[in-house]
Scaffold this motif. Structure first.
Motif, PDB file in Angstrom:
ATOM      1  N   THR A  19      -1.422   1.693 -10.672  1.00 27.83           N
ATOM      2  CA  THR A  19      -1.592   1.896  -9.236  1.00 27.83           C
ATOM      3  C   THR A  19      -0.395   1.277  -8.514  1.00 27.83           C
ATOM      4  O   THR A  19       0.230   0.353  -9.026  1.00 27.83           O
ATOM      5  CB  THR A  19      -2.884   1.233  -8.735  1.00 27.83           C
ATOM      6  OG1 THR A  19      -2.870  -0.159  -9.110  1.00 27.83           O
ATOM      7  CG2 THR A  19      -4.107   1.903  -9.346  1.00 27.83           C
ATOM      8  N   PRO A  20      -0.078   1.773  -7.309  1.00 36.17           N
ATOM      9  CA  PRO A  20       1.055   1.192  -6.567  1.00 36.17           C
ATOM     10  C   PRO A  20       0.857  -0.286  -6.262  1.00 36.17           C
ATOM     11  O   PRO A  20       1.816  -1.002  -6.017  1.00 36.17           O
ATOM     12  CB  PRO A  20       1.099   2.027  -5.279  1.00 36.17           C
ATOM     13  CG  PRO A  20       0.426   3.322  -5.628  1.00 36.17           C
ATOM     14  CD  PRO A  20      -0.636   2.961  -6.621  1.00 36.17           C
ATOM     15  N   SER A  33      -6.464  -3.904  -6.418  1.00 33.10           N
ATOM     16  CA  SER A  33      -5.670  -4.482  -5.334  1.00 33.10           C
ATOM     17  C   SER A  33      -6.208  -5.868  -5.011  1.00 33.10           C
ATOM     18  O   SER A  33      -7.341  -6.209  -5.384  1.00 33.10           O
ATOM     19  CB  SER A  33      -5.760  -3.597  -4.094  1.00 33.10           C
ATOM     20  OG  SER A  33      -7.061  -3.690  -3.522  1.00 33.10           O
ATOM     21  N   PRO A  34      -5.426  -6.701  -4.313  1.00 33.18           N
ATOM     22  CA  PRO A  34      -5.945  -8.012  -3.915  1.00 33.18           C
ATOM     23  C   PRO A  34      -7.263  -7.931  -3.147  1.00 33.18           C
ATOM     24  O   PRO A  34      -8.163  -8.756  -3.369  1.00 33.18           O
ATOM     25  CB  PRO A  34      -4.817  -8.577  -3.044  1.00 33.18           C
ATOM     26  CG  PRO A  34      -3.574  -7.964  -3.621  1.00 33.18           C
ATOM     27  CD  PRO A  34      -3.988  -6.572  -4.001  1.00 33.18           C
ATOM     28  N   ALA A  88      -2.236   2.722   1.428  1.00 29.54           N
ATOM     29  CA  ALA A  88      -3.178   2.092   0.499  1.00 29.54           C
ATOM     30  C   ALA A  88      -2.689   0.706   0.083  1.00 29.54           C
ATOM     31  O   ALA A  88      -3.489  -0.225  -0.073  1.00 29.54           O
ATOM     32  CB  ALA A  88      -3.365   2.977  -0.734  1.00 29.54           C
ATOM     33  N   VAL A  89      -1.363   0.553  -0.068  1.00 27.88           N
ATOM     34  CA  VAL A  89      -0.806  -0.742  -0.456  1.00 27.88           C
ATOM     35  C   VAL A  89      -1.056  -1.783   0.638  1.00 27.88           C
ATOM     36  O   VAL A  89      -1.460  -2.917   0.361  1.00 27.88           O
ATOM     37  CB  VAL A  89       0.700  -0.619  -0.761  1.00 27.88           C
ATOM     38  CG1 VAL A  89       1.331  -1.999  -0.909  1.00 27.88           C
ATOM     39  CG2 VAL A  89       0.920   0.188  -2.029  1.00 27.88           C
ATOM     40  N   VAL A  90      -0.827  -1.411   1.888  1.00 28.29           N
ATOM     41  CA  VAL A  90      -1.042  -2.352   2.994  1.00 28.29           C
ATOM     42  C   VAL A  90      -2.528  -2.675   3.133  1.00 28.29           C
ATOM     43  O   VAL A  90      -2.917  -3.843   3.292  1.00 28.29           O
ATOM     44  CB  VAL A  90      -0.483  -1.788   4.316  1.00 28.29           C
ATOM     45  CG1 VAL A  90      -0.811  -2.749   5.473  1.00 28.29           C
ATOM     46  CG2 VAL A  90       1.022  -1.586   4.220  1.00 28.29           C
ATOM     47  N   LYS A  91      -3.378  -1.658   3.060  1.00 27.64           N
ATOM     48  CA  LYS A  91      -4.821  -1.894   3.187  1.00 27.64           C
ATOM     49  C   LYS A  91      -5.354  -2.749   2.044  1.00 27.64           C
ATOM     50  O   LYS A  91      -6.340  -3.469   2.212  1.00 27.64           O
ATOM     51  CB  LYS A  91      -5.570  -0.556   3.216  1.00 27.64           C
ATOM     52  CG  LYS A  91      -5.365   0.245   4.488  1.00 27.64           C
ATOM     53  CD  LYS A  91      -6.097   1.576   4.416  1.00 27.64           C
ATOM     54  CE  LYS A  91      -5.896   2.408   5.666  1.00 27.64           C
ATOM     55  NZ  LYS A  91      -6.601   3.715   5.592  1.00 27.64           N
ATOM     56  N   GLY A  92      -4.707  -2.675   0.890  1.00 24.37           N
ATOM     57  CA  GLY A  92      -5.153  -3.468  -0.253  1.00 24.37           C
ATOM     58  C   GLY A  92      -4.557  -4.858  -0.302  1.00 24.37           C
ATOM     59  O   GLY A  92      -4.930  -5.665  -1.151  1.00 24.37           O
ATOM     60  N   ASP A  93      -3.643  -5.162   0.620  1.00 21.14           N
ATOM     61  CA  ASP A  93      -2.984  -6.463   0.646  1.00 21.14           C
ATOM     62  C   ASP A  93      -3.970  -7.537   1.111  1.00 21.14           C
ATOM     63  O   ASP A  93      -4.754  -7.327   2.033  1.00 21.14           O
ATOM     64  CB  ASP A  93      -1.786  -6.401   1.598  1.00 21.14           C
ATOM     65  CG  ASP A  93      -0.858  -7.592   1.443  1.00 21.14           C
ATOM     66  OD1 ASP A  93      -1.290  -8.731   1.716  1.00 21.14           O
ATOM     67  OD2 ASP A  93       0.310  -7.381   1.057  1.00 21.14           O
TER      68      ASP A  93
END
Length: 694
Positions: free
Chosen positions: A505-506, A478-479, A291-296
């Motif tokens: 959130t992370p 997220s971004p 989720a962190v990578v997809k939200g980057d």
């Protein structure tokens, strides 16, 4: 004519020595005037003024909305203050006239002659009610606040701002209004708006504003009142472009949904980010690293490359046959057209639509050189020619955003080509699906996937922009979610509300400067609210012990409210029994009670409450005088408020999150939901940050 004394005002018949009776009389006549305004609208006959049934339907809807806006809410004061101006208006003075008194309320009310009886709080003449002080009286001689009990006017309190002999003091009625027990959804703060809040509320439509506010500073209410003010000041413009309030979840939106209607605003839509990007059905959940990578924000470049990868430069010439003539366009010329469209960086779909027309124009140039005189109809016909369509399909094919994202997540080679130099090999592996889906419908899309599809959708076709968007609890976006929201106000403005210390959130926001850049509003003004009006001083000071660990450098909230005994920390040998006892104690007071617990503890507590015969609600269900206890999972507590809070096992709240910082931030949220009193019950040791004192 004075705003409070029309000729038929019953206040004329009251004893001048009894100011309270006079004010009650004005309230009664104002309610009667509002009722007359509503009846006038209901009596409108539109049969002779509408040309057709469509116009009639539109006008009927407008009349219905107007009637709703003129509703007199029995337990909502029609006015809450009065201003007595000193002088007639001058070039450098506020609006007003000598001797005039203005009653300030939630909406404008006028008598049969059109003279104002209540002035809308958003009008310029009302501004001194919030801004005037002993240092700057703003031409106000007297500011009067009214106290109500169950909708009845029962008290008033005066401030003589121009009297040097009178010292400034804290308003008891203001304090009582802030502390008034709350049952049901969130209510407006229009009677208690503070000067620093009013500055944000009345800031202009053209600029975006970011409000950093700790618990109890009123940032959510400020954002909602800002919407109401902007609709008042720029109604025609926003009626065309639209407004939107974005909240973190449906429970939160249900909690705040009555604030704007109470202020007479019915046309503001509300949604979550998930609602905005609902291009596919979300059926899956990402692990935090994925989720962190997809939200980057880097995923935007990956998607842009993936979309552009469908463009192929032509290698063969185009031949268009029309009648007995054949028209030839060489491959290099088509390539030049394609390159120009790429260089312009317009939407992929718009370029797909423009390409056949550009190619057709090249054919028309050849026709003109041969002595023909083609017109626009000929160009359109050439653009629809089968040979031209074939070239467009081969060179610039249509792209389905959902299928594109599906391919990225399922095809390692396609992802590697699109993410080269942007995502590392490990990051690419993190977001690839272990089991590729066969179709868009069968895929188990996650919430982050839906945001990626929304980004791809915007690369293909421009997203509609609104005039103003409010984003609450923005620190948790997220971004890529910021980009999704930013697209909805790319030609408008935004009000961003949040608290960096409450990011759970992370991918929580590290700084507002970064968040605003992703939103596309890097020039937004950042305002910080540090004065707390909702959470008692003892409670916010206790919760603020966590700040050095969760958000170093953030200014702690300074509560203006002292409530002795507001905090009670209890160590327990029988946790469930003691938690239920604390709930009973809280319910003995007037108002709402929230029992907040780690998500994993909720089923056990629900069973214990049921066994004890204690009726409880879930978040989003409206409290009533009969049902005042809500069982709240810690993950849903953000943005909610209760008169009394019982917090179950703080250590479990922390342990329920993937890392300590996120857990402590979740605990900070849970600790700061109480307006009057907080009871903390624990069997396990408290987090050490809470036991450390200065």
């Amino acid at each position: 004519m004075p705003a409070h004394a029309p000729a038929d005002d019953p206040a004329h018949d009251t004893d001048p020595a009894d100011p309270l009776a006079r004010e009650r009389a004005h309230l009664a006549s104002s309610r009667a005037a509002l009722r007359a305004m509503r009846e006038d609208v209901e009596a409108l006959d539109i049969r002779d003024v509408t040309a057709n049934w469509v116009n009639a339907a539109v006008l009927e809807r407008q009349i219905e909305d107007r009637v709703k806006a003129l509703a007199d809410l029995s337990h909502t004061p029609l006015f809450f203050g009065r201003l007595d101006y000193l002088h007639a208006p001058g070039a450098d003075q506020a609006e007003g006239a000598e001797g005039e008194q203005f009653y300030i309320g939630r909406r404008h009310v006028h008598d049969a002659e059109g003279d104002p009886m209540v002035i809308d709080w958003r009008a310029p003449v009302s501004q001194p009610f919030y801004r005037a002080s002993k240092k700057d009286a703003m031409d106000i001689g007297l500011r009067r606040r009214f106290g109500y009990t169950g909708g009845d006017l029962t008290a008033y309190e005066d401030e003589h701002l121009s009297d040097p002999a009178e010292t400034a003091r804290t308003s008891k009625l203001l304090q009582q209004e802030i502390e008034r027990p709350r049952v049901g959804p969130m209510r407006d703060i229009v009677a208690t708006i503070q000067p620093e809040q009013d500055e944000i509320v009345r800031s202009g439509l053209s600029g975006s504003v970011c409000v950093q506010g700790g618990p109890g500073t009123g940032k959510t209410a400020v954002g909602l009142h800002r919407v109401a003010y902007l609709l008042y000041a720029h109604r025609e413009r926003l009626a065309r472009t639209g407004t939107l309030v974005i909240g973190p979840n449906a429970s939160f939106l249900h909690y705040i949904e009555q604030v704007l209607p109470a202020l007479g605003e019915l046309e503001v839509k509300q949604a979550t980010v998930a609602d905005l990007v609902a291009h596919v059905e979300v059926k899956g959940v990402d692990e935090a690293p994925a989720a962190v990578v997809k939200g980057d924000a880097r995923m935007a470049e990956v998607l842009r490359r993936a979309v552009r990868s469908h463009i192929t430069m032509p290698t063969e010439p185009l031949v268009v046959v029309r009648g007995s003539r054949r028209w030839r366009v060489p491959a290099y010329e088509i390539a030049e057209i394609v390159q120009e469209l790429m260089d312009r960086d317009i939407r992929y779909g718009a370029a797909h639509e423009a390409l056949p027309q550009r190619i057709a124009h090249a054919v028309l140039v050849r026709m003109e050189q041969a002595g023909e005189a083609p017109d626009d109809r000929v160009q359109d016909a050439v653009a629809r020619n089968a040979a031209v369509k074939a070239v467009v399909k081969a060179v610039w094919p249509q792209v389905d955003p959902a299928k594109l994202v599906l391919r990225l997540l399922c095809d390692p080679e396609f992802l590697a080509a699109s993410a080269e130099g942007v995502l590392s090999a490990d990051e690419q592996k993190t977001i690839l699906w272990a089991k590729p889906a066969r179709s868009v419908k069968s895929a188990k899309w996650s919430a982050a996937d839906a945001v990626l599809i929304d980004e791809a959708n915007d690369l293909v076709a421009r997203t509609h922009s609104l005039g103003h968007v409010v984003i609450d609890e923005a620190q948790d976006l997220s971004p890529m979610q910021y980009r999704a929201v930013g697209r909805r106000c790319s030609t408008g403005s935004a009000t961003v509300l949040g608290d960096l210390a409450q990011g759970t959130t992370p991918w929580a926001t590290a700084s507002w400067a970064e968040a605003l850049r992703h939103l596309g509003k890097a020039d937004a003004v950042v305002e910080e609210l540090t004065a707390g009006f909702r959470v008692p001083r003892e409670v916010i000071a206790y919760a603020s012990r966590l700040l050095p660990s969760i958000s170093p450098g953030l200014t702690p909230v300074e509560s203006v409210r002292e409530t002795p005994g507001a905090l009670d920390v209890r160590e327990s040998a029988d946790l469930d029994t003691d938690v239920l006892a604390a709930c009973r104690e809280a319910l003995a007071h007037e108002g709402s009670t929230g029992l907040i617990a780690a998500d994993a503890r909720v089923p056990a507590l629900a069973e214990a409450l049921t066994a004890a015969g204690m009726v409880f609600l879930a978040p989003g269900e409206e409290t009533t005088s009969e049902s005042r206890l809500t069982l709240v999972p810690a993950s849903l507590a953000k943005g909610l408020e209760y008169d009394y809070v019982v917090l179950d096992e703080p250590a479990a709240v922390v342990d329920g999150e993937p890392d300590e910082r996120t857990g402590l931030r979740r605990l900070y949220v849970a600790l700061t939901r109480a307006v009057s009193g907080l009871t903390v019950c624990h069997a396990a040791p408290l987090p050490p940050q809470l036991t450390e004192t200065d």
